[in-house]
Design an enzyme around this catalytic site. Structure first.
Site, PDB file in Angstrom:
ATOM      1  N   GLU A  19       7.711   2.613  -8.203  1.00 50.97           N
ATOM      2  CA  GLU A  19       7.663   4.004  -8.675  1.00 50.97           C
ATOM      3  C   GLU A  19       8.610   4.303  -9.829  1.00 50.97           C
ATOM      4  O   GLU A  19       8.479   5.332 -10.478  1.00 50.97           O
ATOM      5  CB  GLU A  19       7.947   4.965  -7.519  1.00 50.97           C
ATOM      6  N   ASN A  20       9.583   3.421 -10.076  1.00 52.93           N
ATOM      7  CA  ASN A  20      10.528   3.668 -11.164  1.00 52.93           C
ATOM      8  C   ASN A  20      10.298   2.728 -12.351  1.00 52.93           C
ATOM      9  O   ASN A  20      11.152   2.615 -13.239  1.00 52.93           O
ATOM     10  CB  ASN A  20      11.974   3.499 -10.682  1.00 52.93           C
ATOM     11  N   HIS A  48       8.070   9.573  -6.851  1.00 50.82           N
ATOM     12  CA  HIS A  48       7.654   9.597  -8.266  1.00 50.82           C
ATOM     13  C   HIS A  48       6.227   9.065  -8.454  1.00 50.82           C
ATOM     14  O   HIS A  48       5.842   8.707  -9.562  1.00 50.82           O
ATOM     15  CB  HIS A  48       8.600   8.747  -9.122  1.00 50.82           C
ATOM     16  N   HIS A 135      10.787   5.490   2.610  1.00 55.91           N
ATOM     17  CA  HIS A 135      11.245   5.942   1.283  1.00 55.91           C
ATOM     18  C   HIS A 135      11.982   7.259   1.472  1.00 55.91           C
ATOM     19  O   HIS A 135      11.402   8.341   1.430  1.00 55.91           O
ATOM     20  CB  HIS A 135      10.038   6.083   0.344  1.00 55.91           C
ATOM     21  N   HIS A 160      14.480   3.848  -1.999  1.00 59.74           N
ATOM     22  CA  HIS A 160      14.706   5.140  -2.669  1.00 59.74           C
ATOM     23  C   HIS A 160      16.154   5.362  -3.119  1.00 59.74           C
ATOM     24  O   HIS A 160      16.373   5.946  -4.153  1.00 59.74           O
ATOM     25  CB  HIS A 160      14.245   6.339  -1.829  1.00 59.74           C
ATOM     26  N   HIS A 162      18.246   3.024  -3.973  1.00 57.44           N
ATOM     27  CA  HIS A 162      18.508   2.011  -4.998  1.00 57.44           C
ATOM     28  C   HIS A 162      19.760   1.173  -4.750  1.00 57.44           C
ATOM     29  O   HIS A 162      20.094   0.313  -5.552  1.00 57.44           O
ATOM     30  CB  HIS A 162      18.610   2.640  -6.405  1.00 57.44           C
TER      31      HIS A 162
HETATM   32 FE   LIG Z   1      12.127   7.490  -4.834  1.00 58.27          FE
HETATM   33 FE   LIG Z   2      13.417   5.109  -6.857  1.00 58.96          FE
END
Ligand SMILES: [Fe+2]
Ligand SMILES: [Fe+2]
Length: 246
Positions: A19-20, A48, A135, A160, A162
Site C-alpha cells: 500500500e505504500n 491507503h 493492519h 502498518h 512500519h
Molecule cells: Fe497502513
Molecule cells: Fe503503511
C-alpha cells in the site's frame, strides 16, 4: 533482496503489503507488475488501498493477486481475500486476508474480529493455509486479534506501523504471530518518509509534503513454517536484510 530471501528459505509463497509502494502511498498497476516479476505471489493493501485509483481495475480482476482490506463496506471495490495456489503439487492453497484496526486508525472499518470469524465460518472445510494480516496501529489490538484466532489460522502478521517488533512467536494453539513485520524501504527516515520534511512539519506545524526517503534500505518480514497436515505453524523467523554489504 527477494532473490536472497528465496535462496535462503525457498518459500512456497511470498506475500507483501504494497500500500505504500507508490512514493509512500497507494499502488499502481506498473508497480504491481514489478512485484510479480520480482517473484511476489500476493499483494495486500491497507488504509491507503485506494490512494491511487489506477489500481481499481486490478482489484476487481480475479487473476490479479491483489486484495483490499476485508472489513470495509460490501460495496467497496476489490477482492476481500486472496487465494493463492502453489506451483508445487499437493501444497495447500494459501488464503490471505487483511483486516484494518479500529484503534487509532482514522480509516472507518467494520469489526475486524467479526470479519475474520465470518470468513472462517465460510471457508471452514476448504483446507487452505490461512494468513491474516492485522493492519493496525495499536499493538494491543493486533495481539488481541492473534489470541482470538489462535489455533484457527496459521498466522497473524501485523503491519502498518512500519517498525519491526521483537515478539515473533508461536502462540499456545499453533498460530504464528508478530506484532509488526516492519517496512521494506529506507530506514534512514521517519517510517519511510524524508526525515527533514517530517521534522520541519513536527517542529513548526507548517504543511510540508512528505517525500520518500532514500537511505539505509532494508527488507523486513517474517518466514513462517506451516505444517501441511494441521495447517498450523511450527516456526516464525523474523527477517531483516540490508542493501548495504554486511
Ligand atoms: Fe497502513
Ligand atoms: Fe503503511
Amino acid at each position: 533482496m527477494l532473490p536472497r530471501l528465496k535462496a535462503e528459505y525457498s518459500p512456497d509463497y511470498v506475500v507483501i503489503n504494497g500500500e505504500n509502494a507508490r512514493n509512500g502511498s497507494g499502488l499502481t498497476p506498473a508497480i504491481m507488475k514489478e512485484f510479480l516479476e520480482a517473484g511476489v505471489d500476493g499483494v495486500t493493501l491497507g488504509d491507503h488501498a485506494y490512494r491511487d485509483q489506477r489500481i481499481l481495475t486490478h482489484l476487481e480482476q480475479a487473476d490479479q493477486p491483489v486484495a483490499r482490506p476485508a472489513n470495509l463496506s460490501s460495496n467497496a471495490i476489490g477482492k476481500s481475500c486472496l487465494r493463492l495456489r502453489s506451483t508445487e503439487q499437493n501444497h495447500p492453497e494459501l488464503h490471505v486476508m487483511t483486516v484494518l484496526g479500529r484503534v487509532y486508525l482514522p480509516f472507518p472499518a467494520n469489526d475486524p474480529f467479526e470479519c475474520v470469524d465470518r470468513y472462517l465460518e465460510q471457508v471452514g472445510s476448504l483446507g487452505g493455509i490461512i494468513l491474516i494480516e492485522a493492519h493496525m496501529e495499536a499493538t494491543s489490538e493486533k495481539i488481541a486479534l492473534a489470541h482470538h484466532l489462535d489455533g484457527r489460522v496459521a498466522a497473524v502478521v501485523g503491519t502498518h506501523t512500519h517498525v519491526p517488533t521483537a515478539d515473533a512467536r508461536i502462540l499456545p494453539s499453533g498460530t504464528a504471530f508478530i506484532t509488526d513485520v516492519g517496512m521494506c524501504g529506507p530506514y534512514d527516515s521517519v517510517i519511510g518518509r524524508n526525515k527533514e520534511a517530517v521534522l520541519k512539519h513536527m517542529t513548526t506545524s507548517l504543511h510540508v509534503p512528505y517525500d520518500m526517503a532514500e537511505g539505509d534500505v532494508r527488507l523486513c518480514g517474517a518466514v513462517i513454517d506451516v505444517d501441511d497436515s494441521t495447517l498450523l505453524s511450527t516456526s516464525i523467523t523474523r527477517i531483516e536484510y540490508s542493501m548495504d554489504p554486511d
